[in-house]
Write a protein that holds these residues in place. Structure first.
Motif, short mmCIF file in Angstrom:
data_model
loop_
_atom_site.label_atom_id
_atom_site.label_comp_id
_atom_site.label_asym_id
_atom_site.label_seq_id
_atom_site.Cartn_x
_atom_site.Cartn_y
_atom_site.Cartn_z
N LEU A 1 4.48 2.02 -3.83
CA LEU A 1 3.50 2.75 -3.03
C LEU A 1 4.02 2.97 -1.61
CD1 LEU A 1 0.38 0.59 -4.02
CD2 LEU A 1 1.28 2.61 -5.22
N GLY A 2 3.68 4.13 -1.06
CA GLY A 2 3.98 4.43 0.34
C GLY A 2 2.92 5.40 0.82
N SER A 3 1.72 4.87 1.06
CA SER A 3 0.53 5.70 1.21
C SER A 3 0.62 6.75 2.31
CB SER A 3 -0.69 4.81 1.48
OG SER A 3 -0.61 4.27 2.80
N ASP A 4 1.27 6.42 3.44
CA ASP A 4 1.28 7.28 4.63
C ASP A 4 -0.12 7.34 5.27
OD1 ASP A 4 2.53 8.77 6.56
OD2 ASP A 4 2.89 10.54 5.34
N PHE A 5 -0.87 6.25 5.18
CA PHE A 5 -2.20 6.18 5.82
C PHE A 5 -2.09 6.43 7.32
CE2 PHE A 5 -4.41 3.91 2.24
CZ PHE A 5 -5.57 4.68 2.26
N THR A 6 -2.92 7.34 7.82
CA THR A 6 -2.95 7.67 9.26
C THR A 6 -4.29 7.21 9.87
OG1 THR A 6 -3.78 9.85 8.66
CG2 THR A 6 -1.41 9.67 9.05
N GLN A 7 -4.86 6.18 9.28
CA GLN A 7 -6.20 5.72 9.65
C GLN A 7 -6.38 5.52 11.16
OE1 GLN A 7 -7.51 3.23 6.48
NE2 GLN A 7 -8.81 2.01 7.81
N GLY A 8 -7.47 6.04 11.68
CA GLY A 8 -7.81 5.82 13.08
C GLY A 8 -7.21 6.80 14.06
N HIS A 9 -6.39 7.72 13.56
CA HIS A 9 -5.77 8.73 14.44
C HIS A 9 -6.59 10.01 14.44
CE1 HIS A 9 -2.14 6.73 15.70
NE2 HIS A 9 -1.78 6.47 14.45
N GLY A 10 -6.60 10.70 15.58
CA GLY A 10 -7.33 11.96 15.71
C GLY A 10 -6.41 13.17 15.74
N HIS A 11 -6.98 14.30 16.09
CA HIS A 11 -6.30 15.60 16.09
C HIS A 11 -5.02 15.59 16.94
CE1 HIS A 11 -5.72 19.94 16.21
NE2 HIS A 11 -5.69 19.86 17.52
N GLU A 12 -5.08 14.94 18.08
CA GLU A 12 -3.95 14.90 19.03
C GLU A 12 -2.70 14.31 18.39
OE1 GLU A 12 -3.56 12.55 23.05
OE2 GLU A 12 -5.30 13.88 23.19
#
Length: 323
Positions: free
Chosen positions: A244-255
């Motif tokens: 697995l290598g999800s690439d979760f970007t949790q908690g990040h916004g548009h910027e």
């Protein structure tokens, strides 16, 4: 959480979340024994050192949930202690600048995974969003030094030609830590059947991502589409070199996405993901137990599930981190 998920060593080969206590709590909820967490993309040497210092402070402040992982023994201990081992990783060799000595310095700080290029050209080679000139002479030296000190070579965002030359140049096996098959969706970030087979044939590893823009059904995707993609890769390379290598970007916004989709974080636009919605059923890191359940529902054997969840990563880490 199923017993199988609970008993397995679960490893995420790539998380680029906005790390804080709530993300660490989610890692615990998801049963993660370890995760490769990005500390550098376009940052130079001093800024990357600063990022590492800040993350280490964050790990100390949340030591009831997380610990720094420098090797597989640290991951085994993290699992036993009910914590998540944080592996320090780069998504770009940019922070090495033009100084080979920085590679060992970063290894001493705990860095264990470095992707050679992030989408575009750097001193090492070419990313996947421009004409690929292949591995530079300096790039060969970088790989040799990474092999020597025990830093994994990652090729997820790297161009096809540079990747092929890196696979052949490296004396240790290399990885795509977070990618998806081109056979399911035509996208510059996805890897062809031939590329997947080539890295596997050379002892390499494939971490499959669930980043929805690269999945067949985009934002309509569910956890079943993620399992389908992992299945697709296993059908090409077998079940012993896939994880697995999800690439979760949790908690990040548009910027944050704005920075990632521009060259060097600020120049020309390379791609536009629009709104990114994680697959239904695995919207957050805490949802990882649903992935195991879905694998079981898809008729996967317990042995295959255990391998893909993390046992394969552990074997691979031992190969590439041992010096």
């Amino acid at each position: 959480m199923s017993n199988l998920h609970q008993d397995s060593i679960v490893i995420d080969g790539l998380i680029i979340a906005n790390l804080n206590r709530s993300v660490f709590e989610d890692m615990k909820k998801g049963g993660l024994a370890a995760a490769n967490c990005t500390v550098s993309v376009w940052e130079d040497f001093p800024k990357t050192v600063d990022n590492i210092a800040q993350l280490k402070q964050l790990i100390r402040d949340n030591s009831d949930l997380v610990t720094l992982a420098r090797n597989t023994a640290d991951i085994v201990k993290a699992k036993a202690d009910g914590k998540t081992g944080i592996v320090l990783g780069f998504q770009n060799a940019h922070a090495f600048e033009d100084n080979l000595g920085y590679i060992e310095a970063f290894h001493d700080m705990g860095v264990r995974v470095v992707q050679l290029c992030y989408n575009t050209q750097n001193l090492v080679g070419t990313g996947c969003y421009e004409r690929d000139g292949g591995l530079s002479g300096y790039g060969r030296e970088v790989i040799a030094e990474m092999n020597r000190v025990g830093i994994m070579v990652d090729l997820s965002h790297v161009g096809s030609k540079t990747s092929e030359e890196a696979i052949l140049a490296s004396t240790k096996p290399v990885a795509y830590t977070h990618c998806l098959p081109l056979g399911l969706k035509d996208h510059p970030r996805n890897k062809s059947d031939a590329e997947l087979k080539f890295i596997a044939d050379h002892g390499g590893f494939i971490g499959v991502t669930m980043f929805s823009p690269f999945l067949k059904r985009g934002n309509e995707s569910t956890v079943h589409d993620y399992v389908e993609a992992i299945d697709y890769v296993i059908n090409i390379v077998g079940e012993d070199c896939v994880g697995l290598g999800s690439d979760f970007t949790q908690g990040h916004g548009h910027e944050f996405f704005d920075m990632l989709t521009h060259d060097k974080g600020r120049w020309r636009r390379l791609t536009n993901f629009g709104e990114v919605i994680n697959p239904e059923g695995i919207r957050t890191i805490g949802d990882f137990p649903n992935l195991t359940t879905t694998m079981q529902q898809s008729g996967w054997s317990d042995a295959r599930i255990t391998k893909v969840l993390g046992a394969n990563w552990m074997k691979f880490f031992d190969q590439v981190w041992g010096t």
